[in-house]
Scaffold this motif. Structure first.
Motif, PDB file in Angstrom:
ATOM      1  N   GLN A   6      -2.586 -20.171  24.011  1.00 44.78           N
ATOM      2  CA  GLN A   6      -2.028 -18.986  23.364  1.00 44.78           C
ATOM      3  C   GLN A   6      -1.770 -17.875  24.369  1.00 44.78           C
ATOM      4  OE1 GLN A   6      -0.709 -18.650  20.620  1.00 44.78           O
ATOM      5  NE2 GLN A   6      -0.436 -16.450  20.438  1.00 44.78           N
ATOM      6  N   GLN A   7      -2.682 -17.691  25.292  1.00 48.93           N
ATOM      7  CA  GLN A   7      -2.483 -16.656  26.310  1.00 48.93           C
ATOM      8  C   GLN A   7      -1.254 -16.955  27.159  1.00 48.93           C
ATOM      9  OE1 GLN A   7      -6.236 -16.548  28.388  1.00 48.93           O
ATOM     10  NE2 GLN A   7      -7.134 -15.079  26.972  1.00 48.93           N
ATOM     11  N   ALA A   8      -1.064 -18.232  27.493  1.00 47.48           N
ATOM     12  CA  ALA A   8       0.107 -18.610  28.289  1.00 47.48           C
ATOM     13  C   ALA A   8       1.383 -18.386  27.498  1.00 47.48           C
ATOM     14  CB  ALA A   8      -0.006 -20.067  28.726  1.00 47.48           C
ATOM     15  N   ARG A   9       1.343 -18.653  26.201  1.00 50.17           N
ATOM     16  CA  ARG A   9       2.527 -18.458  25.359  1.00 50.17           C
ATOM     17  C   ARG A   9       2.855 -16.971  25.235  1.00 50.17           C
ATOM     18  NH1 ARG A   9       3.114 -21.411  19.512  1.00 50.17           N
ATOM     19  NH2 ARG A   9       1.725 -19.765  18.831  1.00 50.17           N
ATOM     20  N   ILE A  10       1.821 -16.134  25.122  1.00 49.64           N
ATOM     21  CA  ILE A  10       2.034 -14.687  25.069  1.00 49.64           C
ATOM     22  C   ILE A  10       2.631 -14.183  26.381  1.00 49.64           C
ATOM     23  CG2 ILE A  10       0.833 -12.452  24.995  1.00 49.64           C
ATOM     24  CD1 ILE A  10      -1.102 -13.744  22.952  1.00 49.64           C
ATOM     25  N   ALA A  11       2.114 -14.718  27.502  1.00 49.81           N
ATOM     26  CA  ALA A  11       2.635 -14.307  28.810  1.00 49.81           C
ATOM     27  C   ALA A  11       4.108 -14.688  28.959  1.00 49.81           C
ATOM     28  CB  ALA A  11       1.811 -14.955  29.921  1.00 49.81           C
ATOM     29  N   LEU A  12       4.474 -15.869  28.452  1.00 48.40           N
ATOM     30  CA  LEU A  12       5.878 -16.277  28.491  1.00 48.40           C
ATOM     31  C   LEU A  12       6.718 -15.342  27.625  1.00 48.40           C
ATOM     32  CD1 LEU A  12       8.160 -18.232  29.245  1.00 48.40           C
ATOM     33  CD2 LEU A  12       7.442 -19.687  27.327  1.00 48.40           C
ATOM     34  N   GLY A  13       6.184 -14.973  26.462  1.00 46.85           N
ATOM     35  CA  GLY A  13       6.904 -14.046  25.587  1.00 46.85           C
ATOM     36  C   GLY A  13       7.140 -12.699  26.246  1.00 46.85           C
ATOM     37  N   LEU A  14       6.149 -12.200  26.962  1.00 46.53           N
ATOM     38  CA  LEU A  14       6.305 -10.922  27.660  1.00 46.53           C
ATOM     39  C   LEU A  14       7.403 -11.011  28.724  1.00 46.53           C
ATOM     40  CD1 LEU A  14       2.561  -9.878  28.083  1.00 46.53           C
ATOM     41  CD2 LEU A  14       4.264  -8.835  26.569  1.00 46.53           C
ATOM     42  N   ARG A  15       7.481 -12.158  29.377  1.00 48.53           N
ATOM     43  CA  ARG A  15       8.527 -12.356  30.384  1.00 48.53           C
ATOM     44  C   ARG A  15       9.906 -12.401  29.731  1.00 48.53           C
ATOM     45  NH1 ARG A  15      11.193 -11.137  34.607  1.00 48.53           N
ATOM     46  NH2 ARG A  15      12.019 -12.868  35.857  1.00 48.53           N
ATOM     47  N   LEU A  16       9.994 -13.019  28.554  1.00 47.96           N
ATOM     48  CA  LEU A  16      11.265 -13.044  27.831  1.00 47.96           C
ATOM     49  C   LEU A  16      11.698 -11.636  27.441  1.00 47.96           C
ATOM     50  CD1 LEU A  16      10.724 -16.152  25.486  1.00 47.96           C
ATOM     51  CD2 LEU A  16      12.114 -16.028  27.563  1.00 47.96           C
ATOM     52  N   ARG A  17      10.733 -10.844  26.969  1.00 45.35           N
ATOM     53  CA  ARG A  17      11.048  -9.457  26.588  1.00 45.35           C
ATOM     54  C   ARG A  17      11.503  -8.662  27.813  1.00 45.35           C
ATOM     55  NH1 ARG A  17       6.520  -6.262  23.439  1.00 45.35           N
ATOM     56  NH2 ARG A  17       7.230  -7.712  21.828  1.00 45.35           N
ATOM     57  N   GLU A  18      10.831  -8.882  28.939  1.00 49.76           N
ATOM     58  CA  GLU A  18      11.191  -8.186  30.167  1.00 49.76           C
ATOM     59  C   GLU A  18      12.639  -8.496  30.559  1.00 49.76           C
ATOM     60  OE1 GLU A  18       8.743  -7.568  34.198  1.00 49.76           O
ATOM     61  OE2 GLU A  18       9.443  -9.632  33.929  1.00 49.76           O
ATOM     62  N   LEU A  19      13.008  -9.772  30.483  1.00 53.27           N
ATOM     63  CA  LEU A  19      14.369 -10.159  30.823  1.00 53.27           C
ATOM     64  C   LEU A  19      15.379  -9.533  29.861  1.00 53.27           C
ATOM     65  CD1 LEU A  19      13.787 -13.943  31.641  1.00 53.27           C
ATOM     66  CD2 LEU A  19      14.464 -12.165  33.273  1.00 53.27           C
ATOM     67  N   ARG A  20      15.012  -9.472  28.584  1.00 52.14           N
ATOM     68  CA  ARG A  20      15.925  -8.868  27.600  1.00 52.14           C
ATOM     69  C   ARG A  20      16.145  -7.390  27.880  1.00 52.14           C
ATOM     70  NH1 ARG A  20      14.860  -5.850  23.442  1.00 52.14           N
ATOM     71  NH2 ARG A  20      12.689  -6.516  23.146  1.00 52.14           N
TER      72      ARG A  20
END
Length: 280
Positions: A6-20
């Protein structure tokens, strides 16, 4: 779902938001551009949904940074290699999963197993395995390749008779009594277990009902040498190769094994479970 996953999935989500945000897009704008719902964009960014490789590719292109797709895909592979969802693993049926496990057994020299709820796959009769696979096919609504899966599981048992490897298997007594199949099938399965005692490649321990336990008899797992642990859960298998996790599961196995009976004592426990069935 595991905390690490779950932590890894959240970290990936934060990276997606950053790119957006770097692309100057709102969540609604990106959703429209990608042909996705705003809800899905939100779930991906907050780690409430696991992205697919295709999701990551179109996301990178949508925010104007197609080169980021390689990085995002690497992040996804890194945490999915540890957590292997049954939904994805069973997309082509149970046989490919059995083939993957056979490959791991072939790579291993010393294998330790703990099982608390059913007979370990490596010691199952074909009839018993058939009932187990059928139950999981119904539960997970996966392709019904039951006979192919049974053949693959039984074929893996040939490894029990090859010199050069050792199987240390420990089971809790309830695994011998769970009626996940008709009584006559379980009776034959218990006869099979009795026949395994004495094989020079197999050390079979049974933790009886009355044994004192220093740990709760939780999830079943397999230890492959000192390099890999495979843990079964309802939603996924966990493949753990970090040294600290391997060491932890080794300590769990040793602790449970300390309560196990072997040899003639293990045979007596199997025999009393067999008698309780009341079958010829």
């Amino acid at each position: 779902m595991s905390t690490d996953f779950q932590q890894a999935r959240i970290a990936l989500g934060l990276r997606l938001r950053e790119l957006r945000t770097e692309g100057g897009l709102t969540g609604r704008q990106l959703a429209e551009q990608l042909g996705r719902t705003q809800s899905k964009v939100s779930k991906l960014e907050t780690g409430r949904q696991t992205a697919t490789p295709e999701d990551l590719r179109v996301w990178a292109e949508g925010v104007g940074q197609p080169h980021a797709a390689v990085e995002l895909a690497a992040r996804l592979r890194s945490f999915e290699s540890g957590t292997r969802s049954w939904r994805r693993q069973l997309a082509a049926g149970h046989k490919p999963v059995q083939d993957t496990l056979t490959a791991e057994h072939n790579r291993s020299t010393v294998i330790r197993a703990w099982q608390n709820s059913a007979i370990v796959g490596l010691l199952q009769t074909a009839d018993y395995a058939r009932h187990i696979f059928s139950a999981y096919v119904d539960l997970r609504e996966s392709p019904r390749d039951i006979e192919d899966a049974v053949r693959a599981r039984v074929q893996r048992q040939e490894l029990l008779y090859r010199p050069g490897r050792k199987y240390h298997i420990v089971m809790w007594e309830p695994a011998l009594r769970a009626l996940v199949c008709p009584p006559e099938v379980l009776a034959a399965q218990l006869d099979r277990l009795s026949g395994v005692i004495g094989l020079d490649t197999v050390s079979l321990g049974i933790v009886p009902f009355e044994a004192s336990l220093k740990l709760p008899p939780a999830n079943g797992f397999w230890l492959h040498d000192e390099r890999l642990v495979i843990v079964e859960d309802w939603h996924a298998e966990l493949w753990l190769d970090q040294p600290e996790n391997v060491a932890l599961y080794r300590r769990v196995w040793e602790t449970l094994n300390a309560s196990a009976a072997y040899g003639a004592d293990a045979h007596r426990i199997i025999t009393r479970a067999r008698r309780a069935l009341g079958t010829p």
